[in-house]
Design an enzyme around this catalytic site. Structure first.
Site, PDB file in Angstrom:
ATOM      1  N   ASP A 146       0.670  -1.342  -0.087  1.00 36.46           N
ATOM      2  CA  ASP A 146      -0.058  -0.077  -0.620  1.00 36.46           C
ATOM      3  C   ASP A 146       0.820   1.522  -0.478  1.00 36.46           C
ATOM      4  OD1 ASP A 146      -2.485   2.003   0.542  1.00 36.46           O
ATOM      5  OD2 ASP A 146      -2.444   1.293   2.454  1.00 36.46           O
ATOM      6  N   ASP A 349      -2.235   6.757  -5.358  1.00 35.54           N
ATOM      7  CA  ASP A 349      -2.592   5.738  -4.930  1.00 35.54           C
ATOM      8  C   ASP A 349      -2.388   4.528  -5.050  1.00 35.54           C
ATOM      9  OD1 ASP A 349      -3.187   4.730  -2.012  1.00 35.54           O
ATOM     10  OD2 ASP A 349      -5.448   4.763  -2.227  1.00 35.54           O
TER      11      ASP A 349
END
Length: 471
Positions: A146, A349
């Site tokens: 992530d 992201d």
């Protein structure tokens, strides 16, 4: 003579129509013709041609979709599309909260082991997994990664409070000769506050205790420790700082833990900086049934990549901000002022799925896209998608190209798989959404990043995009 005049008139009219609707010789610059089957999910795992050369390269890790047919987890616990989109909205909401401090959760620090309040971004959409080695001898563990997180952690025995079910055996520190707890007095312990938002605690044995929570209620709490990390057989990192989770719950699927690729000093990127120079990249394949994706650490040879500046937002300097300046549809640049994206900014992201745009920008995109697609039958909305089509009975489809424009004259032509989201055979939707509030940040999601080699160069403060990155 009358017939000749009619032919001339017909020719002129045809030329006008071809030019007006972009269907002439330069059609390829505006449109793509695709087979509708390319949008359909496949139950079989496939290896794209040319992707095998990624194996065994230095710093290269193969990635798979968490719930795709290539995943070692199978379809266990696979969410449906509505659940996926709901989790995606949860991540978007938590990112907005984290950035603009609209809601602050205060956590009372106690000596008892409790599950804390929600602080970080939601993790239900972390759908890409890689395999790492941890310990001596190493244990192979499949973890999610992530770019919106900083702390690295895995579930650890004895799971003193609770562990969620995972595919691999839970890591046992007692089986490793290189495991070492970090003491409360260590400077490393004090760094946890900036990485997690929580001050570290101290166990009765003076061991540093970390806490990290996520916006969907997921949590990991345990001992802060050091261990030998193996990314590939030749990429080995002793004394790697990570969380050895003793109390864990949440939407991690069957993964063993999480690798944080943010910009904080405790992230994987920072801890391997001497070897890789704070550079990493990934390519997310066009479908969940492809095993051609990868996560790579280090620069390597990137001749076809174009870079745009990496910006820093003082509100949260661990996220990756870009300078987005515009959008084109069918080679037509939309009438959107660059200032629309400048404030409050745009992030890229890996964990958000669907790109979120300022509402004014999204409306301009939607309006122009609908004009180009006016020959197709529209279908009912499927929230958050409000522009859907019924392609039943059709073999091919012609759709306009969508290009995202960034600072430094960087143009990213979104792959076909990134333009549409397949709901069902009679409902295929434009895969973008608008933000609810003018103060919301724009987010470039992973659906629109598919097939690109996306490079994060923290040292050079730039982000690069290379077409056909998975091949």
């Amino acid at each position: 003579m009358a017939i000749h005049s009619q032919l001339i008139l017909f020719s002129l009219l045809s030329t006008y129509l071809l030019c007006a609707f972009g269907l002439g010789a330069k059609d390829g610059k505006k449109f793509r013709v695709i087979k509708l089957t390319s949008l359909l999910p496949s139950p079989l795992c496939s290896t794209p041609k040319g992707s095998n050369h990624h194996e065994n390269q230095k710093g290269m890790l193969k990635l798979d979709h968490h719930y795709g047919p290539c995943s070692p987890f199978g379809h266990h616990g696979k969410p449906n599309l509505r659940q996926i989109l709901s989790q995606d909205q949860s991540r978007v909401n938590s990112l907005q909260t984290r950035l603009f401090k609209a809601r602050v959760h205060h956590v009372e620090e106690t000596k008892t082991t409790t599950l804390p309040a929600q602080m970080g971004v939601s993790v239900g959409t972390l759908n890409y997994i890689i395999t790492i080695g941890l310990g001596t001898p190493k244990s192979e563990l499949r973890v999610v990664f992530d770019t919106g997180s900083n702390l690295n952690w895995v579930q650890c025995q004895p799971c003193a409070v609770q562990c969620y079910p995972q595919q691999d055996p839970i890591f046992n520190p007692l089986n490793s000769s290189t495991y070492l707890n970090i003491s409360c007095a260590s400077p490393d312990c004090s760094q946890l506050s900036s990485a997690t938002g929580f001050s570290p605690r101290c166990s009765s044995a003076s061991t540093c205790v970390y806490t990290t929570t996520y916006g969907d209620g997921s949590v990991s709490l345990g001992y802060f420790a050091r261990e030998t990390l193996s990314l590939t057989p030749s990429d080995i990192f002793p004394n790697f700082a990570f969380g050895c989770g003793q109390a864990n719950k949440g939407l991690f699927g069957r993964a063993a833990g999480l690798l944080g690729l943010g910009r904080n000093t405790l992230s994987l990127v920072s801890q391997t900086a001497k070897e890789y120079g704070k550079v990493f990249s990934y390519c997310l394949p066009s479908t969940s049934s492809s095993n051609g994706g990868y996560l790579k650490f280090g620069a390597g040879d990137v001749p076809s990549v174009k870079f745009t500046p990496m910006l820093t937002n003082p509100t949260d300097n661990s996220l990756y901000f870009l300078q987005m300046v515009g959008i084109s549809v069918g080679a037509q640049q939309l009438n959107i002022a660059p200032s629309t994206f400048a404030s409050p900014g745009t992030i890229i992201d890996s964990g958000t799925i669907i790109t979120r745009l300022p509402m004014s920008a999204y409306i301009a995109l939607r309006s122009t896209f609908r004009q180009f697609m006016s020959n197709y039958t529209m279908a009912p909305e499927f929230a958050p998608f409000d522009t859907c089509y019924d392609f039943s009975g059709k073999d091919t489809m012609t759709l306009p190209k969508v290009v995202l424009h960034f600072g430094g004259d960087v143009e990213v032509e979104v792959a076909t798989s990134g333009i549409f989201a397949f709901v069902n055979p009679s409902q295929t939707c434009l895969a973008f959404a608008g933000n609810n509030d003018t103060s919301d940040v724009s987010i470039i999601g992973n659906h629109q990043q598919q097939t690109f080699q996306v490079i994060y160069d923290l040292t050079g403060e730039k982000v690069g995009f290379g077409a056909a990155g998975c091949s």
